[in-house]
Design a protein around this motif. Structure first.
Motif, mmCIF file in Angstrom:
data_model
loop_
_atom_site.group_PDB
_atom_site.id
_atom_site.type_symbol
_atom_site.label_atom_id
_atom_site.label_comp_id
_atom_site.label_asym_id
_atom_site.label_seq_id
_atom_site.Cartn_x
_atom_site.Cartn_y
_atom_site.Cartn_z
ATOM 1 N N VAL A 142 0.848 -1.192 -0.087
ATOM 2 C CA VAL A 142 0.031 0.064 0.113
ATOM 3 C C VAL A 142 1.075 1.306 -0.042
ATOM 4 N N ALA A 143 0.746 1.919 -0.982
ATOM 5 C CA ALA A 143 1.668 3.171 -1.344
ATOM 6 C C ALA A 143 0.911 4.380 -0.721
ATOM 7 N N ASN A 144 -0.011 4.395 0.124
ATOM 8 C CA ASN A 144 -0.486 5.637 0.352
ATOM 9 C C ASN A 144 0.226 6.377 1.484
ATOM 10 N N GLY A 145 -0.155 7.522 1.929
ATOM 11 C CA GLY A 145 0.594 8.123 3.120
ATOM 12 C C GLY A 145 1.210 9.452 3.162
ATOM 13 N N THR A 146 1.541 10.061 4.136
ATOM 14 C CA THR A 146 2.250 11.057 4.211
ATOM 15 C C THR A 146 3.189 11.220 5.425
ATOM 16 N N GLU A 147 4.162 11.888 5.216
ATOM 17 C CA GLU A 147 5.380 12.099 6.238
ATOM 18 C C GLU A 147 4.868 12.578 7.486
ATOM 19 N N LEU A 148 3.464 13.486 7.426
ATOM 20 C CA LEU A 148 2.698 13.885 8.872
ATOM 21 C C LEU A 148 2.488 12.692 9.736
ATOM 22 N N LEU A 149 2.162 11.642 9.138
ATOM 23 C CA LEU A 149 2.019 10.450 10.025
ATOM 24 C C LEU A 149 3.032 10.179 11.228
ATOM 25 N N THR A 150 4.276 10.661 10.731
ATOM 26 C CA THR A 150 5.312 10.252 11.791
ATOM 27 C C THR A 150 5.637 11.460 12.552
ATOM 28 N N ARG A 151 4.809 12.423 12.418
ATOM 29 C CA ARG A 151 4.859 13.770 13.235
ATOM 30 C C ARG A 151 4.012 13.689 14.484
ATOM 31 N N VAL A 152 2.979 12.698 14.475
ATOM 32 C CA VAL A 152 1.841 12.649 15.318
ATOM 33 C C VAL A 152 1.914 11.348 16.155
ATOM 34 N N THR A 153 2.352 11.543 17.498
ATOM 35 C CA THR A 153 2.535 9.998 18.296
ATOM 36 C C THR A 153 1.082 9.202 18.013
ATOM 37 N N GLY A 154 1.279 7.942 17.993
ATOM 38 C CA GLY A 154 0.442 7.137 18.325
ATOM 39 C C GLY A 154 -0.449 6.359 16.873
ATOM 40 N N THR A 155 -0.019 7.047 15.714
ATOM 41 C CA THR A 155 -0.729 6.628 14.461
ATOM 42 C C THR A 155 -0.411 5.208 14.466
ATOM 43 N N GLY A 156 0.738 4.667 14.746
ATOM 44 C CA GLY A 156 0.764 3.033 14.272
ATOM 45 C C GLY A 156 0.166 2.404 15.323
ATOM 46 N N CYS A 157 -0.147 2.949 16.518
ATOM 47 C CA CYS A 157 -0.806 2.244 17.564
ATOM 48 C C CYS A 157 -2.402 2.217 17.292
ATOM 49 N N ALA A 158 -2.754 3.180 16.713
ATOM 50 C CA ALA A 158 -4.210 3.462 16.093
ATOM 51 C C ALA A 158 -4.377 2.320 14.889
ATOM 52 N N LEU A 159 -3.480 2.275 14.093
ATOM 53 C CA LEU A 159 -3.516 1.535 12.989
ATOM 54 C C LEU A 159 -3.808 0.026 13.379
ATOM 55 N N GLY A 160 -3.084 -0.404 14.526
ATOM 56 C CA GLY A 160 -3.238 -1.706 15.077
ATOM 57 C C GLY A 160 -4.914 -1.891 15.562
ATOM 58 N N ALA A 161 -5.278 -0.821 16.250
ATOM 59 C CA ALA A 161 -6.797 -0.928 16.525
ATOM 60 C C ALA A 161 -7.792 -0.953 15.305
ATOM 61 N N LEU A 162 -7.408 -0.048 14.456
ATOM 62 C CA LEU A 162 -8.083 -0.167 13.149
ATOM 63 C C LEU A 162 -8.144 -1.717 12.838
ATOM 64 N N MET A 163 -7.253 -2.354 12.580
ATOM 65 C CA MET A 163 -6.716 -3.696 12.015
ATOM 66 C C MET A 163 -7.741 -4.574 12.921
ATOM 67 N N ALA A 164 -7.654 -4.462 14.294
ATOM 68 C CA ALA A 164 -8.689 -5.405 15.092
ATOM 69 C C ALA A 164 -10.142 -5.277 14.654
ATOM 70 N N GLY A 165 -10.364 -3.829 14.559
ATOM 71 C CA GLY A 165 -11.592 -3.505 14.008
ATOM 72 C C GLY A 165 -12.270 -4.241 12.706
ATOM 73 N N PHE A 166 -11.366 -4.071 11.995
ATOM 74 C CA PHE A 166 -11.693 -4.546 10.504
ATOM 75 C C PHE A 166 -11.594 -6.333 10.628
ATOM 76 N N CYS A 167 -10.999 -6.738 11.401
ATOM 77 C CA CYS A 167 -10.863 -8.240 11.609
ATOM 78 C C CYS A 167 -12.174 -8.790 12.198
ATOM 79 N N ALA A 168 -12.865 -7.801 12.998
ATOM 80 C CA ALA A 168 -14.235 -8.182 13.400
ATOM 81 C C ALA A 168 -15.261 -8.260 12.375
ATOM 82 N N VAL A 169 -14.847 -7.610 11.012
ATOM 83 C CA VAL A 169 -16.029 -7.755 9.920
ATOM 84 C C VAL A 169 -15.442 -8.531 8.795
ATOM 85 N N VAL A 170 -14.377 -8.518 8.662
ATOM 86 C CA VAL A 170 -13.814 -9.119 7.424
ATOM 87 C C VAL A 170 -13.101 -10.753 7.841
ATOM 88 N N GLU A 171 -13.313 -11.574 7.005
ATOM 89 C CA GLU A 171 -13.008 -13.068 7.546
ATOM 90 C C GLU A 171 -11.309 -13.079 6.965
#
Length: 269
Positions: free
Chosen positions: A187-216
């Motif tokens: 996946v080639a989307n994104g912006t350098e600003l994602l590295t300038r805000v703390t917790g974006t990677g952590c939040a991505l893990g939570a989003l993955m858990a959320g999508f796992c609940a609705v996608v097999e």
């Protein structure tokens, strides 16, 4: 031998539509720096966060949650015990869980905690930066939580880790690499600003858990979560002057993004 896996963009849109139609309850055992931010990211996409991270409740709650995030950003002994309970409870109930091994390889105690969690049950997704994935695979890792390697350099180790545990491994970077040990998606989307805000990677893990609940398919779930965050981040960066405005705009864009926009703007390879 890894094969390039073509994810049809409309499947990403379908995944987001499914999350909107059936808002998942996501249990987050995460770090103190990112807890509120992670909850807000989940709320923005329509999910329900639950920060249940104590040993007396974590295992039982994992059995009723739609997905579970275990993030090793700021582990203490009691939260590590809760994480073990959550991983065990999730496995017993068939609840998908996501491991974010923050600092693995660079910090020995939390590396042992991560390996112990992996020995208890296989997560649906392991998400980290390249150095963390290499560290979890027996490499040196990085210095603390910073990555010293590229996602491409960690792809071989990620594929091995995926095959060993029957998990999807998602390696964050300028281009995100995701693999289940056989297939690989970039996946080639994104912006350098994602590295300038703390917790974006952590939040991505939570989003993955959320999508796992609705996608097999965990690979599709991990890809949909990555695309949702990074496409929204590009939109937010376009109307921000800096990290502070970007953080606010990112929440807005996550609330506004539609399945059609996600399918149209995700850059997959």
């Amino acid at each position: 031998m890894l094969s390039r896996h073509h994810v049809a963009p409309e499947l990403l849109g379908d995944a987001l539509a499914g999350l909107h139609a059936h808002p998942p309850l996501v249990q987050c055992l995460t770090n103190v720096v990112a807890a509120q931010w992670t909850a807000n990211i989940l709320l923005a996409v329509g999910a329900s966060p639950a920060m249940v991270d104590n040993p007396d409740e974590a295992g039982g709650f994992a059995a009723v949650a739609g997905g579970v995030l275990i993030n090793l950003g700021t582990p203490q002994h009691d939260t590590a015990a809760a994480m073990a309970q959550a991983a065990t409870g999730a496995a017993a109930a068939g609840t998908p869980w996501v491991l974010d091994p923050v600092g693995a390889g660079g910090l020995p105690w939390r590396t042992r905690v991560a390996l112990d969690l992996l020995s208890r049950s296989a997560p649906a997704i392991i998400r980290g930066n390249a150095s963390e994935i290499l560290g979890l695979s027996g490499g040196e890792g990085g210095k603390g939580v910073d990555s010293e390697h590229t996602a491409e350099a960690a792809l071989g180790a990620a594929a091995e880790l995926a095959r060993e545990h029957g998990s999807v491994v998602a390696v964050s970077g300028a281009v995100d690499h995701l693999t289940d040990g056989r297939r690989v998606v970039r996946v080639a989307n994104g912006t350098e600003l994602l590295t300038r805000v703390t917790g974006t990677g952590c939040a991505l893990g939570a989003l993955m858990a959320g999508f796992c609940a609705v996608v097999e398919d965990p690979l599709l779930a991990a890809t949909a979560a990555t695309a949702t965050l990074t496409v929204a981040a590009e939109e937010a960066a376009g109307r921000s002057r800096g990290p502070g405005g970007f953080a606010v705009a990112l929440l807005d864009e996550l609330a506004l993004i539609t399945p059609a926009v996600l399918a149209e703007r995700t850059r997959l390879s």
